[in-house]
Scaffold this active site. Structure first.
Site, PDB file in Angstrom:
ATOM      1  N   ARG A   1      -6.106  -3.867 -13.435  1.00  0.00           N
ATOM      2  CA  ARG A   1      -5.972  -5.417 -14.089  1.00  0.00           C
ATOM      3  C   ARG A   1      -6.804  -5.606 -15.340  1.00  0.00           C
ATOM      4  O   ARG A   1      -7.733  -4.876 -15.652  1.00  0.00           O
ATOM      5  CB  ARG A   1      -6.579  -6.292 -13.134  1.00  0.00           C
ATOM      6  CG  ARG A   1      -5.689  -6.440 -11.570  1.00  0.00           C
ATOM      7  CD  ARG A   1      -6.325  -7.440 -10.737  1.00  0.00           C
ATOM      8  NE  ARG A   1      -5.718  -7.341  -9.603  1.00  0.00           N
ATOM      9  CZ  ARG A   1      -6.181  -6.577  -8.359  1.00  0.00           C
ATOM     10  NH1 ARG A   1      -7.232  -5.959  -8.657  1.00  0.00           N
ATOM     11  NH2 ARG A   1      -5.559  -6.656  -7.341  1.00  0.00           N
TER      12      ARG A   1
ATOM     13  N   LYS B   1     -10.477  -7.921  -7.240  1.00  0.00           N
ATOM     14  CA  LYS B   1     -10.087  -9.211  -6.733  1.00  0.00           C
ATOM     15  C   LYS B   1     -11.209  -9.538  -5.380  1.00  0.00           C
ATOM     16  O   LYS B   1     -11.157  -8.366  -4.522  1.00  0.00           O
ATOM     17  CB  LYS B   1      -8.883  -9.752  -6.428  1.00  0.00           C
ATOM     18  CG  LYS B   1      -7.928 -10.077  -7.551  1.00  0.00           C
ATOM     19  CD  LYS B   1      -6.684 -10.502  -7.282  1.00  0.00           C
ATOM     20  CE  LYS B   1      -5.714 -10.852  -8.670  1.00  0.00           C
ATOM     21  NZ  LYS B   1      -4.613 -11.538  -8.252  1.00  0.00           N
TER      22      LYS B   1
ATOM     23  N   HIS C   1      -0.334  -6.532 -18.533  1.00  0.00           N
ATOM     24  CA  HIS C   1       0.129  -6.356 -17.227  1.00  0.00           C
ATOM     25  C   HIS C   1       1.471  -5.514 -16.998  1.00  0.00           C
ATOM     26  O   HIS C   1       1.654  -4.649 -16.250  1.00  0.00           O
ATOM     27  CB  HIS C   1       0.636  -7.684 -16.979  1.00  0.00           C
ATOM     28  CG  HIS C   1       0.592  -7.966 -15.417  1.00  0.00           C
ATOM     29  ND1 HIS C   1      -0.576  -7.679 -14.540  1.00  0.00           N
ATOM     30  CD2 HIS C   1       1.704  -8.190 -14.389  1.00  0.00           C
ATOM     31  CE1 HIS C   1      -0.196  -7.894 -13.248  1.00  0.00           C
ATOM     32  NE2 HIS C   1       1.119  -8.265 -13.229  1.00  0.00           N
TER      33      HIS C   1
ATOM     34  N   ARG D   1       0.188  -1.921 -16.826  1.00  0.00           N
ATOM     35  CA  ARG D   1      -0.137  -1.895 -15.475  1.00  0.00           C
ATOM     36  C   ARG D   1       1.054  -1.418 -14.691  1.00  0.00           C
ATOM     37  O   ARG D   1       1.310  -0.574 -13.792  1.00  0.00           O
ATOM     38  CB  ARG D   1      -0.892  -3.151 -14.993  1.00  0.00           C
ATOM     39  CG  ARG D   1      -1.135  -3.048 -13.329  1.00  0.00           C
ATOM     40  CD  ARG D   1      -2.133  -4.208 -13.181  1.00  0.00           C
ATOM     41  NE  ARG D   1      -2.162  -4.746 -11.884  1.00  0.00           N
ATOM     42  CZ  ARG D   1      -2.980  -4.288 -10.898  1.00  0.00           C
ATOM     43  NH1 ARG D   1      -4.082  -3.172 -10.942  1.00  0.00           N
ATOM     44  NH2 ARG D   1      -2.941  -4.641  -9.676  1.00  0.00           N
TER      45      ARG D   1
ATOM     46  N   HIS E   1      -4.061  -3.540  -4.496  1.00  0.00           N
ATOM     47  CA  HIS E   1      -3.256  -4.652  -3.769  1.00  0.00           C
ATOM     48  C   HIS E   1      -3.955  -4.993  -2.131  1.00  0.00           C
ATOM     49  O   HIS E   1      -3.880  -3.526  -1.716  1.00  0.00           O
ATOM     50  CB  HIS E   1      -1.856  -4.255  -3.808  1.00  0.00           C
ATOM     51  CG  HIS E   1      -1.208  -4.617  -5.143  1.00  0.00           C
ATOM     52  ND1 HIS E   1       0.035  -4.070  -5.403  1.00  0.00           N
ATOM     53  CD2 HIS E   1      -1.735  -5.277  -6.241  1.00  0.00           C
ATOM     54  CE1 HIS E   1       0.299  -4.296  -6.711  1.00  0.00           C
ATOM     55  NE2 HIS E   1      -0.638  -5.044  -7.010  1.00  0.00           N
TER      56      HIS E   1
ATOM     57  N   TYR F   1       7.893  -2.532  -6.577  1.00  0.00           N
ATOM     58  CA  TYR F   1       8.204  -1.402  -7.218  1.00  0.00           C
ATOM     59  C   TYR F   1       9.268  -0.450  -6.143  1.00  0.00           C
ATOM     60  O   TYR F   1       9.371   0.615  -6.696  1.00  0.00           O
ATOM     61  CB  TYR F   1       6.833  -0.771  -7.273  1.00  0.00           C
ATOM     62  CG  TYR F   1       5.981  -1.422  -8.187  1.00  0.00           C
ATOM     63  CD1 TYR F   1       6.152  -1.317  -9.726  1.00  0.00           C
ATOM     64  CD2 TYR F   1       4.791  -1.707  -7.624  1.00  0.00           C
ATOM     65  CE1 TYR F   1       5.362  -1.958 -10.413  1.00  0.00           C
ATOM     66  CE2 TYR F   1       3.995  -2.186  -8.620  1.00  0.00           C
ATOM     67  CZ  TYR F   1       4.110  -2.705 -10.131  1.00  0.00           C
ATOM     68  OH  TYR F   1       3.196  -3.377 -10.757  1.00  0.00           O
TER      69      TYR F   1
END
Length: 318
Positions: free
Chosen positions: A161, A185, A262, A265, A288, A297
Site C-alpha cells: 500500500r 492495517k 494503487h 499495486r 488482505h 482479481y
C-alpha cells in the site's frame, strides 16, 4: 434540545476505540471522521443528534446522499460508518438500541481494478531509470530521480500500500535482506520478499543520499525513514509520490489519469496471478485479511484458466 458538542464528543470516543482496539490508522480515522461529520450535520438540520436519532432519520440521510448524487459505493461506506458507530454506542450503553441494525445498503457491483500491462510498467520503470542517468541533471535532481525509481521498483516488487511504502524504515534497505517486515492495517506485520532489482535500487538510492550528505545544510541522511522529507511527518507523503508518479506517466507517454500507486499495486497482484501465482499467496502478500477482498482479481485467474484449457486440452481445436 440538541447539544452542539455531543456528536463531536461521541465521534471522538468512537475514533479512540477504533485506534486503540482495532489499530485503525490515520487514513481510516480521517475517513470515519469525515463521514460521521456529514451525518451529524444532516441530523443537526432537523434538531437531532447521534444519541437521539431514530431509524427513519438514518433512512432520510441515506436518501439525502442519493439525492446529492453520491455513488452507491460512497452511500454503502457511509452506512457502514453509521453501523459501526451505533454498535459502539450500544456496547457502551450510551444507547439502549441500534437504529442502524435493520437498514439495508445499496446494491453495488464490484468494479474491476484499473491495471497496467506489463509493457506499461516496463515503460514507467525504463523512463524512471533513464531520469537517474541524465548527464546534465543537478545533484538534487538526480537524487530525486533515484528516489522515484527506487519507489517504483519497490512498489512493483512488493505490491505495498502507498502508506506502507512511504513509511518504510531505513533498515529495510539492507542490501543482503531478501525479505522486509511490513506493518500494515491494524498494526499487523507481514513478510514480503524483495527481488534483486528492488534491492539494488534501494542500495543505489541510499548510496546517493550518503554522497549528497555533505552538500546539504540540513541533512535527511540520519532519518529513520527510507524516504525522508522535511515535512511534519518526517517521511515522503503519499500525495507527493502520487504527483511525481503522474508526472512520470505523462513523460512516459501514458495517461496520468490511469496511473497511481494503487494502480501499480493492482498491477503487481494481477501480473502475479496471470503468471500462475496462487490467490491465497497474493492475499498474503497484499496484506488482505479477507480472501473476498483479493477476489476482485479472480477475472485474471479465470482468463488464465480459459487460456490453459484452450491451449492444452487434448480435444481443443487446433
Amino acid at each position: 434540545m440538541r447539544s452542539k458538542s455531543s456528536d463531536a464528543k461521541l465521534t471522538g470516543l468512537f475514533l479512540d476505540m477504533l485506534a486503540a482496539e482495532q489499530g485503525a490508522g490515520p487514513n481510516t480515522l480521517d475517513a470515519y471522521r469525515r463521514d460521521l461529520t456529514d451525518f451529524s450535520e444532516f441530523l443537526a438540520r432537523g434538531g437531532r443528534d447521534f444519541a437521539g436519532a431514530e431509524t427513519q432519520a438514518l433512512r432520510d440521510y441515506l436518501a439525502d446522499l442519493d439525492t446529492r448524487g453520491f455513488k452507491s459505493t460512497t452511500v454503502a461506506r457511509r452506512l457502514s460508518a453509521m453501523r459501526h458507530l451505533y454498535r459502539f454506542l450500544l456496547n457502551e450503553r450510551i444507547r439502549a438500541d441500534d437504529p442502524a441494525a435493520i437498514l439495508s445498503g445499496p446494491k453495488r457491483g464490484r468494479g474491476l481494478p484499473k491495471v497496467l500491462s506489463i509493457s506499461d510498467v516496463d515503460r514507467l520503470l525504463g523512463r524512471a531509470k533513464a531520469l537517474t542517468e541524465v548527464p546534465e541533471a543537478t545533484a538534487p535532481q538526480r537524487l530525486r530521480a533515484m528516489r522515484l525509481y527506487c519507489l517504483l521498483e519497490v512498489l512493483y516488487a512488493t505490491g505495498l500500500r502507498v502508506s506502507e511504502l512511504v513509511t518504510l524504515p531505513r533498515a529495510a534497505a539492507r542490501h543482503e535482506a531478501r525479505m522486509i517486515v511490513v506493518r500494515g492495517k491494524g498494526n499487523k506485520e507481514r513478510l514480503v520478499p524483495l527481488n534483486e532489482a528492488s534491492r539494488q535500487a534501494m542500495a543505489d538510492y541510499l548510496a546517493a543520499m550518503e554522497a549528497a550528505k555533505p552538500e546539504k545544510k540540513k541533512t535527511t541522511a540520519s532519518s529513520k525513514w527510507l524516504f525522508p522529507s522535511f515535512g511534519e511527518s518526517g517521511h515522503l507523503t503519499r500525495q507527493h509520490f502520487s504527483r511525481d508518479l503522474k508526472e512520470l506517466a505523462a513523460s512516459s507517454g501514458l495517461s496520468p489519469r490511469l496511473v497511481s500507486p494503487h494502480v501499480l499495486r493492482h498491477a503487481f497482484a494481477s501480473h502475479l496471478l496471470h503468471n500462475g501465482a496462487d490467490l491465497r499467496i497474493v492475499q498474503t502478500l497484499l496484506g488482505h485479511t479477507d480472501i473476498s477482498t483479493t477476489q476482485i482479481y479472480t477475472h485474471v485467474v479465470e482468463e488464465r484458466l480459459k487460456s490453459l484449457v484452450r491451449d492444452l486440452h487434448p480435444l481443443a481445436e487446433k
